[in-house]
Design a protein around this motif. Structure first.
Motif, PDB file in Angstrom:
ATOM      1  N   GLU A  27     -69.541 -20.109 -36.891  1.00 56.05           N
ATOM      2  CA  GLU A  27     -69.933 -21.264 -37.713  1.00 56.05           C
ATOM      3  C   GLU A  27     -71.440 -21.246 -37.948  1.00 56.05           C
ATOM      4  N   PRO A  28     -71.910 -21.915 -39.001  1.00 55.39           N
ATOM      5  CA  PRO A  28     -73.361 -21.941 -39.247  1.00 55.39           C
ATOM      6  C   PRO A  28     -74.090 -22.793 -38.202  1.00 55.39           C
ATOM      7  N   GLU A  29     -75.389 -22.500 -38.026  1.00 51.86           N
ATOM      8  CA  GLU A  29     -76.204 -23.257 -37.074  1.00 51.86           C
ATOM      9  C   GLU A  29     -76.359 -24.710 -37.518  1.00 51.86           C
ATOM     10  N   VAL A  30     -76.633 -25.577 -36.552  1.00 50.46           N
ATOM     11  CA  VAL A  30     -76.889 -26.975 -36.874  1.00 50.46           C
ATOM     12  C   VAL A  30     -78.327 -27.069 -37.381  1.00 50.46           C
ATOM     13  N   SER A  31     -78.545 -27.847 -38.447  1.00 47.19           N
ATOM     14  CA  SER A  31     -79.904 -27.995 -38.967  1.00 47.19           C
ATOM     15  C   SER A  31     -80.665 -28.989 -38.095  1.00 47.19           C
ATOM     16  N   ALA A  32     -81.996 -28.918 -38.162  1.00 47.52           N
ATOM     17  CA  ALA A  32     -82.819 -29.806 -37.328  1.00 47.52           C
ATOM     18  C   ALA A  32     -82.544 -31.290 -37.612  1.00 47.52           C
ATOM     19  N   PRO A  33     -82.522 -31.705 -38.878  1.00 43.01           N
ATOM     20  CA  PRO A  33     -82.259 -33.129 -39.141  1.00 43.01           C
ATOM     21  C   PRO A  33     -80.872 -33.572 -38.679  1.00 43.01           C
ATOM     22  N   GLU A  34     -79.883 -32.707 -38.882  1.00 45.54           N
ATOM     23  CA  GLU A  34     -78.512 -33.023 -38.483  1.00 45.54           C
ATOM     24  C   GLU A  34     -78.447 -33.182 -36.958  1.00 45.54           C
ATOM     25  N   PHE A  35     -79.141 -32.257 -36.276  1.00 47.10           N
ATOM     26  CA  PHE A  35     -79.148 -32.296 -34.811  1.00 47.10           C
ATOM     27  C   PHE A  35     -79.795 -33.587 -34.309  1.00 47.10           C
ATOM     28  N   LEU A  36     -80.944 -33.930 -34.900  1.00 42.70           N
ATOM     29  CA  LEU A  36     -81.657 -35.137 -34.460  1.00 42.70           C
ATOM     30  C   LEU A  36     -80.818 -36.387 -34.666  1.00 42.70           C
ATOM     31  N   LYS A  37     -80.071 -36.394 -35.786  1.00 43.52           N
ATOM     32  CA  LYS A  37     -79.225 -37.545 -36.085  1.00 43.52           C
ATOM     33  C   LYS A  37     -78.122 -37.681 -35.028  1.00 43.52           C
ATOM     34  N   LEU A  38     -77.476 -36.561 -34.733  1.00 45.73           N
ATOM     35  CA  LEU A  38     -76.412 -36.569 -33.722  1.00 45.73           C
ATOM     36  C   LEU A  38     -76.964 -37.013 -32.369  1.00 45.73           C
ATOM     37  N   SER A  39     -78.149 -36.506 -32.041  1.00 44.55           N
ATOM     38  CA  SER A  39     -78.762 -36.803 -30.749  1.00 44.55           C
ATOM     39  C   SER A  39     -79.080 -38.292 -30.629  1.00 44.55           C
ATOM     40  N   LYS A  40     -79.580 -38.839 -31.721  1.00 46.11           N
ATOM     41  CA  LYS A  40     -79.948 -40.258 -31.718  1.00 46.11           C
ATOM     42  C   LYS A  40     -78.716 -41.135 -31.464  1.00 46.11           C
ATOM     43  N   VAL A  41     -77.639 -40.795 -32.130  1.00 49.67           N
ATOM     44  CA  VAL A  41     -76.399 -41.569 -31.985  1.00 49.67           C
ATOM     45  C   VAL A  41     -75.873 -41.466 -30.537  1.00 49.67           C
ATOM     46  N   ALA A  42     -75.862 -40.228 -30.012  1.00 52.80           N
ATOM     47  CA  ALA A  42     -75.330 -40.014 -28.660  1.00 52.80           C
ATOM     48  C   ALA A  42     -76.188 -40.730 -27.619  1.00 52.80           C
ATOM     49  N   ALA A  59     -78.117 -43.328 -28.041  1.00 51.45           N
ATOM     50  CA  ALA A  59     -77.964 -44.786 -28.153  1.00 51.45           C
ATOM     51  C   ALA A  59     -76.672 -45.235 -27.475  1.00 51.45           C
ATOM     52  N   LYS A  60     -75.615 -44.470 -27.682  1.00 50.75           N
ATOM     53  CA  LYS A  60     -74.324 -44.815 -27.114  1.00 50.75           C
ATOM     54  C   LYS A  60     -74.400 -44.880 -25.585  1.00 50.75           C
ATOM     55  N   LEU A  61     -75.188 -43.974 -25.000  1.00 47.78           N
ATOM     56  CA  LEU A  61     -75.272 -43.897 -23.544  1.00 47.78           C
ATOM     57  C   LEU A  61     -76.503 -44.616 -22.988  1.00 47.78           C
ATOM     58  N   ASP A 101     -74.053 -46.517 -10.467  1.00 50.48           N
ATOM     59  CA  ASP A 101     -73.767 -47.912 -10.156  1.00 50.48           C
ATOM     60  C   ASP A 101     -72.768 -48.430 -11.194  1.00 50.48           C
ATOM     61  N   ILE A 102     -72.300 -49.642 -11.016  1.00 51.62           N
ATOM     62  CA  ILE A 102     -71.177 -50.124 -11.822  1.00 51.62           C
ATOM     63  C   ILE A 102     -71.530 -50.232 -13.313  1.00 51.62           C
ATOM     64  N   ASP A 103     -72.787 -50.607 -13.619  1.00 55.17           N
ATOM     65  CA  ASP A 103     -73.179 -50.714 -15.026  1.00 55.17           C
ATOM     66  C   ASP A 103     -73.228 -49.333 -15.680  1.00 55.17           C
ATOM     67  N   ALA A 104     -73.829 -48.384 -14.946  1.00 54.96           N
ATOM     68  CA  ALA A 104     -73.918 -47.016 -15.467  1.00 54.96           C
ATOM     69  C   ALA A 104     -72.522 -46.421 -15.630  1.00 54.96           C
ATOM     70  N   LEU A 105     -71.646 -46.751 -14.685  1.00 56.81           N
ATOM     71  CA  LEU A 105     -70.275 -46.251 -14.743  1.00 56.81           C
ATOM     72  C   LEU A 105     -69.573 -46.711 -16.025  1.00 56.81           C
ATOM     73  N   LYS A 106     -69.805 -47.979 -16.380  1.00 59.40           N
ATOM     74  CA  LYS A 106     -69.177 -48.526 -17.605  1.00 59.40           C
ATOM     75  C   LYS A 106     -69.695 -47.799 -18.843  1.00 59.40           C
ATOM     76  N   VAL A 107     -71.036 -47.577 -18.880  1.00 58.57           N
ATOM     77  CA  VAL A 107     -71.645 -46.895 -20.026  1.00 58.57           C
ATOM     78  C   VAL A 107     -71.104 -45.476 -20.161  1.00 58.57           C
ATOM     79  N   VAL A 108     -71.045 -44.779 -19.023  1.00 59.05           N
ATOM     80  CA  VAL A 108     -70.556 -43.399 -19.018  1.00 59.05           C
ATOM     81  C   VAL A 108     -69.082 -43.356 -19.443  1.00 59.05           C
ATOM     82  N   ALA A 109     -68.293 -44.291 -18.915  1.00 57.64           N
ATOM     83  CA  ALA A 109     -66.867 -44.318 -19.260  1.00 57.64           C
ATOM     84  C   ALA A 109     -66.668 -44.583 -20.753  1.00 57.64           C
TER      85      ALA A 109
END
Lengths: 253, 335
Positions: A117-132, A134-136, A182-190
């Motif tokens: 597959e083609p490489e991930v572009s820098a902007p695409e990578f940064l966008k994915l990273s930001k979302v991930a 934030a989620k965690l 801890d319990i809060d981190a566990l919830k975020v990770v889950a």
């Protein structure tokens, strides 16, 4: 999806005799399902995760392990990763001098290259990273620091799940992901883990305690004792374990 | 100067870099008469064979001046001195490049450097080796600087050593009151290459800060040598000195020899040294491979990160980039 048939494996330390740890383990995780493997200390839980991912010093003596019908055991660890096998380590290794984002991008591109597959572009990578991130609830500055160096136990576990979200594996092994949280981190990770559940994916959640399974609900629960699955059942099995311990099953084995 | 006058493995300071044995296999004629002078064999070689700097003494008085020397096979050597005037800031870059174009060359260079009170000198030595794999690597590279630091002077040095049949890059620093000394370095020893980074810092007055970080790697058949000495005289109170040398043996049959030394006569000092030589952490390699990075790339990534920690910020992006590119080339990940 993942199928283990009468697997026997031993640990071969650099100094010292080999010890058989996995002694005839059979297990099938169909696509779309989450299975938990529970067991006491020394049952072979971490050995199982290393055998499946191909760590040096872990030797399969007989039996089979396939992912979507392909023989995992014949592949190098990086080839297994490119096929979509991901291990969330119990003790993530510190990698001095390699910033998190540099590393994850290198890993992502290496996997894509292997798959043609083609490489991930820098902007695409940064966008994915930001979302991930934030989620965690990961501080973006943390992603510029060397991987796991000086991170707390909880931060390291969060970072494992961050990598999982970024690499979008098809089959995930979570080795004691709840330890050090801890319990809060566990919830975020889950929440992060649950976001990856889906029809095309499978998951093996290895844990000592039932607590994690309150947040990552398994379809099946297996009890591992002395290198074999001694009992399988629904989520209620984990609750029974929590109540009366492993002893009852160890006697049966 | 005769072969018998040269230091050999029986000479403590040269026990891992046997110059006499290396020279014995050169076909160059040793000319001149008389014993080796007080500055030692590298100075003697450089004086004997070298062209003096033109002018012989380079005086740097303007701020921010960069002075660059270059030596390749076919050059005979360099011998000269540099004075950095009080308050001035200068950069001295010495490049020594071996490419296998001449048979059995000897490349000696010697500098006497005077950094006057309050002045700053950044010195970068790039000893590169582009001899193709498998070709005989016959060069002997000898580089030495004797550096005198006035009160409050700053001397920062970085050395890249890629080795040769024998390469020795040596520095002796005599530091004055309140001087700051930074001595960093990276060495890369591949098959049949020998690279020796030797240094001595004499803390002759009070309040001197010295920091040293040298990182090196060796492959099968390659030999890396680190010799570092901090000497603190009775007058060297409040010295704050840290020496670290870490090496990775990348393959079986690689060799690393290290001798860190502290010799302290003052009673109020903070001096420390750390020295390690080992193999890449296989758990780290597995971690990277589990994420999909092939074994060879994982090793290069870990090794690169290990080495680059010893490439200091003060060199600036351009020089740092050049050094990183050399490291990448050596690791096989460069362009």
């Amino acid at each position: 999806m993942l199928e283990l048939t009468n697997l026997h494996a031993r640990v071969v330390p650099e100094d010292g005799p080999a010890r058989e740890i996995i002694k005839g383990l059979s297990l099938a995780v169909p696509a779309g399902e989450v299975h938990a493997v529970m067991g006491p200390n020394g049952a072979g839980k971490s050995t199982l995760s290393y055998v499946l991912t191909g760590k040096n010093g872990y030797e399969v003596t007989s039996g089979a392990a396939t992912l979507d019908g392909e023989n995992l055991l014949a592949m190098a660890p990086e080839a297994r990763a490119a096929k979509g096998l991901f291990l969330s380590f119990q003790y993530p290794t510190e990698i001095a001098g390699v910033p998190v984002m540099t590393f994850v991008r290198a890993a992502m591109n290496a996997q894509r290259k292997t798959r043609g597959e083609p490489e991930v572009s820098a902007p695409e990578f940064l966008k994915l990273s930001k979302v991930a991130a934030a989620k965690l609830r990961i501080d973006p500055d943390m992603l510029k620091r060397p991987l796991n160096v000086g991170f707390s136990g909880g931060e390291k576990k969060r970072l494992e799940i961050y990598q999982m979200l970024m690499l979008e594996p098809r089959f995930m092994i979570l080795d004691e992901t709840d330890s050090g949280l801890d319990i809060d981190a566990l919830k975020v990770v889950a929440e992060g883990v649950n976001a990856l559940r889906g029809p095309g994916r499978g998951m093996l959640v290895i844990t000592h305690y039932q607590r994690l399974l309150d947040y990552i609900k398994p379809d099946r629960v297996h009890i591992l004792s002395a290198g074999r699955i001694v009992k399988s059942g629904g989520p209620e099995l984990a609750l029974a374990l929590e109540k009366s311990g492993y002893d009852q099953f160890m006697k049966a084995s | 100067m005769q072969l018998a006058d040269l230091p050999s493995r029986r000479t403590e300071a040269w026990k891992w870099s046997d110059l006499r044995a290396a020279m014995a296999s050169q076909e160059a004629t040793l000319i001149g008469t008389g014993p080796i002078g007080g500055d030692g064999p590298i100075a003697a070689f450089a004086e004997l064979m070298g062209d003096a700097y033109a002018p012989a003494t380079r005086v740097i008085a303007a701020p921010g001046e960069t002075y660059e020397t270059r030596m390749t096979e076919g050059d005979t050597g360099q011998y000269g001195s540099v004075v950095v005037k009080a308050g001035a800031t200068a950069v001295l870059i010495e490049r020594i490049a071996v490419s296998g174009s001449a048979l059995r060359p000897i490349l000696p260079s010697f500098s006497r450097i005077d950094v006057e009170p309050g002045a700053t000198l950044h010195r970068v030595v790039v000893q590169q080796n582009d001899v193709a794999d498998g070709l005989a690597d016959a060069a002997i590279v000898l580089n030495e600087a004797v550096v005198k630091l006035g009160a409050g002077a700053t001397f920062r040095q970085f050395v890249l050593g890629e080795g040769a049949r024998l390469a020795r890059i040596e520095v002796t620093v005599e530091a004055g009151e309140g001087a700051v000394v930074d001595l960093d370095g990276v060495y890369l020893a591949s098959a049949r290459r020998h690279v020796d980074l030797t240094s001595r810092v004499a803390h002759q007055a009070a309040g001197i800060h010295t920091q040293q970080l040298v990182r090196g790697v060796a492959r099968k058949g390659g030999r890396g040598v680190f010799q570092g000495k901090f000497f603190v005289a009775r007058a060297g109170q409040k010295a704050d000195a840290s020496m670290r040398h870490n090496a990775l043996l990348l393959e079986e049959g690689a060799e690393i020899f290290a001798k860190p030394e502290l010799e302290i006569y003052a009673d109020d000092v903070a001096c420390a040294h750390g020295n390690t030589a080992g193999q890449i952490d296989e758990d780290a390699i597995f971690y990277l491979r589990q994420r999909g990075i092939p074994d060879v790339d994982a090793r290069a990534m870990i090794t690169r990160a290990f080495l680059i920690e010893a490439v200091p910020e003060w060199m600036g992006d351009k020089l740092r980039g050049e050094i990183e590119a050399r490291i990448d080339l050596w690791l096989g990940t460069g362009p």
